[in-house]
Design an enzyme around this catalytic site. Structure first.
Site, PDB file in Angstrom:
ATOM      1  N   ASP A 153       0.867  -1.176   0.000  1.00 37.09           N
ATOM      2  CA  ASP A 153       0.000   0.000   0.000  1.00 37.09           C
ATOM      3  C   ASP A 153       0.904   1.225   0.000  1.00 37.09           C
ATOM      4  O   ASP A 153       1.646   1.467   0.959  1.00 37.09           O
ATOM      5  CB  ASP A 153      -0.897   0.023   1.242  1.00 37.09           C
ATOM      6  CG  ASP A 153      -1.956  -1.071   1.219  1.00 37.09           C
ATOM      7  OD1 ASP A 153      -2.348  -1.492   0.127  1.00 37.09           O
ATOM      8  OD2 ASP A 153      -2.370  -1.510   2.311  1.00 37.09           O
ATOM      9  N   ASP A 162     -13.795  -3.401  -2.398  1.00 35.66           N
ATOM     10  CA  ASP A 162     -13.714  -3.068  -0.975  1.00 35.66           C
ATOM     11  C   ASP A 162     -15.141  -3.042  -0.437  1.00 35.66           C
ATOM     12  O   ASP A 162     -16.026  -2.440  -1.046  1.00 35.66           O
ATOM     13  CB  ASP A 162     -13.077  -1.699  -0.764  1.00 35.66           C
ATOM     14  CG  ASP A 162     -11.623  -1.657  -1.222  1.00 35.66           C
ATOM     15  OD1 ASP A 162     -11.008  -2.731  -1.334  1.00 35.66           O
ATOM     16  OD2 ASP A 162     -11.118  -0.546  -1.463  1.00 35.66           O
TER      17      ASP A 162
END
Length: 275
Positions: free
Chosen positions: A11, A134
């Site tokens: 990330d 998500d």
């Protein structure tokens, strides 16, 4: 049986050095974890099956993905590299593939314009197109609710809502229904992240992982919540996932990719062992 894949996730956010790997809880309270290129090299040596590089603030900040970091990372690794974040067009996808990515992961843009999935899969091949989903648990259950109800571990009924812009914006879209649509549109794989578990070390969200894995015929990557090899075992055996993604346990030295694979091999889960 096909081998199960272990995938470290980078990330990345933009900083003064050009890019930094970070990790937080539910995409918040981020802490620095290192240089993306150096971490990618290490995971390549450890025997990771793939790498996922997510520019987690690109969509929210309205900018494109960090091409220079992708190029430097691709030069150092010899395993498939999936890149996501800030991808909004065929032009963006072409640019990333030319920069060294093997696959691209589209999330927010796919929700806003689902045709991007079908258009890109026709041009580049479905094997290059990963759709990231998500989602968060939603306990608001009404009699006329047109959502897929999933029973949680404690018996509570819930549905899973797709969220975009790094988990900041709820959409009202049912995650399981969206996963089926994504497959029909031509995506080759789904990266499924439970925002309720991201960075928590509580283990993968097995109810939604199993529901999506059982509902579609393309591979599902489980993401969010791994604290160790036992959680990856759960994702494969109980969640029926094809791959397990993790970040914190690798970035902060709690486990190596080899540790995870040795554990899974001992449990008779088929994995690619690198000596």
């Amino acid at each position: 049986m096909l081998t199960k894949r272990i995938i470290p996730c980078l990330d990345v956010t933009l900083d003064e050095a050009g890019g930094c790997v970070v990790k937080g809880i539910e995409f918040e309270d981020l802490r620095r974890a290192g240089d993306p290129v150096e971490l990618a090299k290490e995971y390549n040596l450890q025997g990771a099956d793939e790498l996922v590089f997510l520019d987690i603030t690109a969509s929210h900040e309205g900018r494109s993905t960090m091409i220079d970091v992708i190029e430097r990372t691709a030069d150092e690794v010899f395993i498939p590299l999936t890149v996501g974040g800030g991808i909004n067009s065929i032009k963006d996808i072409k640019s990333l593939l030319r920069s060294g990515a093997d696959k691209v992961s589209i999330n927010t843009a796919a929700v806003k314009r689902p045709a991007l999935i079908s258009e890109s899969s026709k041009i580049f091949g479905s094997q290059c197109i990963v759709t990231a989903i998500d989602c968060r648990r939603n306990l608001d259950i009404e009699d006329d609710l047109d959502k897929t109800i999933i029973v949680l571990e404690d018996g509570t009924p819930a549905w899973y809502e797709v969220v975009i812009y790094g988990g900041r914006t709820p959409t009202g879209i049912d995650a399981l229904q969206w996963a089926r649509q994504v497959e029909e549109l031509g995506a080759g794989e789904i990266l499924l992240t439970s925002m309720d578990r991201d960075g928590t070390y509580d283990g993968y969200d097995i109810p939604i992982t199993r529901a999506v894995s059982d509902a579609i015929n393309i591979p599902v990557i489980a993401s969010g919540g791994a604290a160790g090899p036992e959680h990856m075992f759960d994702a494969f055996v109980d969640g029926h996932a094809d791959a397990a993604l993790a970040a914190s346990i690798f970035h902060f030295g709690e486990y190596s990719v080899g540790d995870v694979k040795d554990y899974l091999d001992d449990k008779s889960v088929p994995v690619r062992i690198v000596h």
